[in-house]
Structure formats: structure tokens, C-alpha cells
Write an enzyme that holds these catalytic residues in place. Structure first.
Site, PDB file in Angstrom:
ATOM      1  N   GLU A 166       0.830  -1.208   0.000  1.00  0.00           N
ATOM      2  CA  GLU A 166       0.000   0.000   0.000  1.00  0.00           C
ATOM      3  C   GLU A 166       0.866   1.260   0.000  1.00  0.00           C
ATOM      4  O   GLU A 166       0.514   2.268  -0.624  1.00  0.00           O
ATOM      5  CB  GLU A 166      -0.934  -0.011   1.210  1.00  0.00           C
ATOM      6  CG  GLU A 166      -2.025  -1.059   1.154  1.00  0.00           C
ATOM      7  CD  GLU A 166      -2.923  -0.893  -0.069  1.00  0.00           C
ATOM      8  OE1 GLU A 166      -3.247   0.271  -0.424  1.00  0.00           O
ATOM      9  OE2 GLU A 166      -3.290  -1.916  -0.684  1.00  0.00           O
ATOM     10  N   SER A 252      19.233  -8.084  -8.670  1.00  0.00           N
ATOM     11  CA  SER A 252      18.122  -8.157  -9.623  1.00  0.00           C
ATOM     12  C   SER A 252      18.299  -9.195 -10.726  1.00  0.00           C
ATOM     13  O   SER A 252      17.345  -9.888 -11.069  1.00  0.00           O
ATOM     14  CB  SER A 252      17.873  -6.776 -10.247  1.00  0.00           C
ATOM     15  OG  SER A 252      17.266  -5.915  -9.316  1.00  0.00           O
ATOM     16  N   HIS A 381       3.233 -10.315  -9.583  1.00  0.00           N
ATOM     17  CA  HIS A 381       4.680 -10.543  -9.542  1.00  0.00           C
ATOM     18  C   HIS A 381       5.367  -9.422  -8.757  1.00  0.00           C
ATOM     19  O   HIS A 381       6.251  -9.668  -7.946  1.00  0.00           O
ATOM     20  CB  HIS A 381       5.262 -10.607 -10.955  1.00  0.00           C
ATOM     21  CG  HIS A 381       6.748 -10.711 -10.974  1.00  0.00           C
ATOM     22  ND1 HIS A 381       7.426 -11.876 -10.668  1.00  0.00           N
ATOM     23  CD2 HIS A 381       7.713  -9.783 -11.229  1.00  0.00           C
ATOM     24  CE1 HIS A 381       8.728 -11.671 -10.742  1.00  0.00           C
ATOM     25  NE2 HIS A 381       8.938 -10.411 -11.075  1.00  0.00           N
ATOM     26  N   SER A 382       4.945  -8.204  -8.989  1.00  0.00           N
ATOM     27  CA  SER A 382       5.460  -7.039  -8.270  1.00  0.00           C
ATOM     28  C   SER A 382       4.454  -5.913  -8.452  1.00  0.00           C
ATOM     29  O   SER A 382       3.403  -6.090  -9.075  1.00  0.00           O
ATOM     30  CB  SER A 382       6.836  -6.624  -8.801  1.00  0.00           C
ATOM     31  OG  SER A 382       6.718  -6.067 -10.103  1.00  0.00           O
TER      32      SER A 382
END
Length: 489
Positions: A166, A252, A381-382
């Protein structure tokens, strides 16, 4: 040399015998619980099944240089098991041929190895969907204190994901991804390890850090990239790392940590450390070349490393049916000579038990282990993804409600009398307050100065780095409104 040569004459006969017993790196399937490569009547009495690996080269006539290269490291349990595999009372080798790598039987019939077995590798499970123990199951006993901490941390991870997600939607942090639906994997696996075991994560393993004592404030500092962030604000949010907790900083690029894990594990072996390396990967990462390089390296060097794959069905928007034709990930281990098991990733007790057994084998036998955890990524996923574009809402809701790993484990803990509704309310309220306070503190903490972008890599900045810093400062001076005002130039 003559002894080595005589021993090699019996390989083919021994292989035929073992194949009749369901051997060759794979025990007869135990339909009750364990995967085909974890044959056992009980976890406490688990006996490793010998497997085929590169050390069978020791059965051939050796050159002096080759023999020296093998003797550079101590003999391991895995080697000794292989020695017994080579020994045989029969001298019948009339249907075998000698090749580099060992003798192999021959046949006049043209037979191709089938692309897959008709039966899928079974999935090890301890709790059913209602949190009830499956009768006759083998598992590692978990005491009250460990079980309560496991559940509390799963709840903490669940709430942390909701609040930080959020916060990203409100524009307070730039990026986030959740572990929704996979909370049991990182928490339960971490509970089965020790602080000395080194973790190389992918990016959906904050639960491991949580278990090891990484505070909510430390999580918030990293996501907000402030001065208290150990990465000095140079990493994306959720790219955690902690030297104190033996948790290598998240990177990453996908799968790059697997060859590194094999190398670190080999260093532990050389130093005679009673520890292992655990490297996590998603199903999508197994399509990368580093996955294959890492597994092969670890198998050949007999490194004490656990490769833990979260097969959650989706590599961002790519379904597993579009990634590989094999029976998931677990079957890939056998190709490299790595003992493997498939586990229900939504069953915390199964994960805890499998990782406990895998760690013992990795350290005591100096070998690599592959674990495939079947689960489902309930969240997107993100924050850069909208999973409703490629999968049905009903499918997501089913896994969120009916197959929820947190709810399943809670039922088991409650049935043992270790948890109550009052504790549930108190813990959730407390965690929420702590998180909101941590976010407020992280937001108010100053950002690292601009110079931190160019430090810590070289002892003395190189000419190209100095030029980049100069260009960045000139750009900021021309367009000051396009850059954060709270960053010290």
C-alpha cells in the site's frame, strides 16, 4: 592401478542389478510421503540412496596428472557410497564397453530414453489442506516455541507485505513485491537452518531475514533507501542484505546467485565448516544458463549447497507450461547427479522436515541437494505487474482461500493448543502498529548524500566514475526540480 582396473570390470553388471532395484539415483517411489529420491521409512532413520556422479571416473586407468587432480580434496561420504556401487562379485562384462567416464553396457536394440515418465514425481506432504496430519507421514517434530515463532513470523510477513504494498501504491516507495501465498517457504526453511548457514536469496525470501532477527525498522530503512539503509540507498526496495545474518544482498539479475552459491559452498568444504549454503530460485530462473552451471559445478565439486526452487506456476506472466516440457524442476537434479525432492510449498511442516534432512545430508555427506517446492504466487509478480491480465480471478481466489499456507499452519498450531484467538488479535494489532511506526521513522530519516553513488566500489574512483559524477552534478544544477530535494548534493 591393477586394483582400479579390476574394479572397473564389474560396473555394467552392478548397474543392471541396481536398475532392477529401482536404483540409479532414484529409489522406488514411496507413495505415502517422500519423493522418489528420498527413500525412507522414517525421517530420523533416513538413509541416503547412492547416486551416480562424476566420481565414477575413479574406476578407470589414470594418468598421474589425473589421479593427482582427484586427490586434491578429501574423500567424501558420497565417494565412499559410490565405491560400494562399483564393487561386485561378478566378472561378467562381456556386454560392456570401456569409454572415458567408465564402462557401459551395450544393446543391439535401438532404444531412445523416454522424454518423461508416465507418472509424475510425487510431492512430499505432512499436513492436508485442513491442517490435519496425514496418517503415517514421516516428518521432523517441531516443538511449541519453534512452531509459535514460525506462525508469528508468517503473520508478520503477511502484514508487512500488505502495508509496504500500500505504501508503494501511495507513492511513498518506488517498488515492492510480496510473498503472498508463499509465506511458508521462507519461514519454514529458515527455521530448519542455523545462523552459520549462508543464504543467497532471489527476491521473495524476506522471511529468512525476518526469522534471523532482521527488524521491521531495518526492512523499512531499505525500502525507503535512507541513511540507515545498509546499501546506502543504492538498491531498489526489497533488495535486502545483512552480513550479520549471513544473508547475501539480493541482486536483480536472475539466477546469478547459483554459481556463486556453489563456489561459497565449496569454500565451506575446504575450511571444514559444519555449515551449508542455501540458494533460492524461482521456476523462471531455471531457464537461465546460470541455473545449469551452478548445479553442475556443485555436483562435480560435491559442495554442501541446497538449491531451493519455488515453483509457483508463473515467471512473471509466463506459465510453467511455456517454460519447460519436463516434470517440473525436481527431475533436473538427476541429470546433474544431485539428490532431489519435491515438497508441498504450502505445507510448513513438510518444508521444515525436508530442509532439515537436506541440510544434514549436504553437510555430513558433502553433496548438493535440490528441493522443488510446489506453490502458487497469489499476489502480482510485483507492483509493476497486473496478474489479472494473464490469469483468472477465480484461480487466484482459490489459492488465496482454500490453499492458504498461513491458515493451514495456524490450524495445526491451534489444534496442539499452542495458539488462541486472543493471541491472534494481539499479534496482528502489535505488528501493524510496529510497521506503521517503522515507516514513519524511515520516511523522516535523511537520504544518503549524492557521493554515495560513486563510493565503495574502488579504493580510488576511476576516471570514468569521476566523469559520471561531474555530469550528474551538472544535470542536477540545470534541472533541480527533476531531482529529490532531500538528497544532499
Amino acid at each position: 592401478m591393477a586394483i582400479l582396473w579390476r574394479r572397473s570390470r564389474n560396473i555394467a553388471n552392478r548397474i543392471r542389478k541396481c536398475m532392477n532395484k529401482g536404483f540409479m539415483g532414484c529409489a522406488v517411489v514411496n507413495q505415502s510421503c517422500w519423493s522418489s529420491t528420498f527413500q525412507s521409512s522414517s525421517l530420523s532413520n533416513l538413509r541416503p540412496v547412492p547416486y551416480q556422479n562424476s566420481r565414477y571416473l575413479r574406476s578407470l586407468p589414470w594418468s598421474r596428472a589425473a589421479l593427482f587432480s582427484v586427490l586434491r580434496s578429501k574423500s567424501t561420504v558420497a565417494e565412499k557410497q559410490l565405491d560400494s556401487f562399483f564393487s561386485s562379485d561378478s566378472d561378467d562384462d562381456h556386454r560392456s564397453l570401456d569409454f572415458p567416464g567408465g564402462k557401459v553396457t551395450y544393446t543391439s536394440e535401438m532404444n531412445f530414453i523416454t522424454e518423461s515418465s508416465r507418472m509424475r514425481v510425487p510431492c512430499y506432504r505432512v499436513l492436508d489442506d485442513n491442517g490435519e496430519l496425514i496418517m503415517g507421514g514421516d516428518f521432523q517434530q517441531v516443538g511449541k516455541d519453534v512452531a509459535v515463532k514460525m506462525y508469528s513470523d508468517m503473520v508478520t510477513l503477511q502484514i508487512m507485505d500488505n502495508i509496504f504494498y500500500e505504501a508503494q501504491r501511495q507513492g511513498r516507495i518506488s517498488f515492492y513485491l510480496t510473498s503472498t501465498g508463499e509465506e511458508a517457504i521462507s519461514i519454514a526453511s529458515a527455521a530448519a537452518l542455523t545462523e552459520q548457514d549462508i543464504i543467497l536469496p532471489q527476491y521473495r525470501e524476506p522471511g529468512v531475514l525476518l526469522w534471523r532477527g532482521f527488524t521491521l525498522q531495518e526492512f523499512a530503512n531499505q525500502c525507503f533507501g535512507n541513511n540507515a539503509d545498509y546499501g546506502k540507498g543504492r538498491q531498489m526496495p526489497i533488495h535486502y542484505g545483512s552480513k550479520k545474518h549471513n544473508f547475501i544482498t539480493i541482486s536483480s539479475p536472475i539466477a546469478t546467485q547459483l554459481p556463486q552459491a556453489a563456489g561459497i559452498a565449496y569454500s565451506l568444504k575446504m575450511d571444514n565448516k559444519k555449515a551449508c549454503v542455501v540458494s533460492y530460485i524461482g521456476d523462471g530462473g531455471t531457464s537461465e544458463g546460470d541455473f545449469h552451471a551452478g548445479l553442475n559445478f556443485a555436483a562435480v565439486m560435491e559442495a554442501p549447497v541446497i538449491f531451493f526452487c519455488r515453483n509457483n506456476g508463473w515467471a512473471i506472466s509466463t506459465n510453467i507450461s511455456e517454460q519447460f516440457r519436463s516434470d517440473g524442476i525436481v527431475v533436473k537434479g538427476r541429470a546433474y547427479g544431485i539428490r532431489s525432492i519435491r515438497v508441498d510449498g504450502n505445507d510448513a511442516l513438510a518444508i521444515y522436515s525436508a530442509v532439515s534432512a537436506a541440510r544434514e545430508m549436504a553437510i555430513n555427506e558433502q553433496r548438493a541437494i535440490l528441493i522443488e517446492a510446489l506453490t502458487y504466487r497469489v499476489g502480482h509478480h510485483s507492483t509493476s505487474d497486473d496478474s489479472t491480465k494473464y490469469r483468472e480471478l477465480d484461480e487466484i481466489d482459490y489459492w488465496k482461500m482454500a490453499r492458504n499456507p498461513v491458515n493451514r499452519f495456524r490450524k495445526w498450531v491451534q489444534n496442539n493448543g499452542w495458539w488462541s484467538e486472543q493471541q491472534e488479535t494481539e499479534v496482528r494489532n502489535s505488528i501493524r502498529k510496529q510497521l506503521l511506526q517503522a515507516i514513519q521513522v524511515a520516511e523522516k530519516t535523511e537520504k544518503p548524500p549524492l557521493t554515495e553513488l560513486f563510493s565503495d566500489v574502488y579504493d580510488h574512483p576511476t576516471s570514468n566514475l569521476q566523469e559520471q559524477e561531474k555530469q550528474l552534478r551538472e544535470t542536477i544544477s540545470r534541472h533541480p526540480k527533476d531531482y529529490p530535494s532531500d538528497v544532499s548534493v
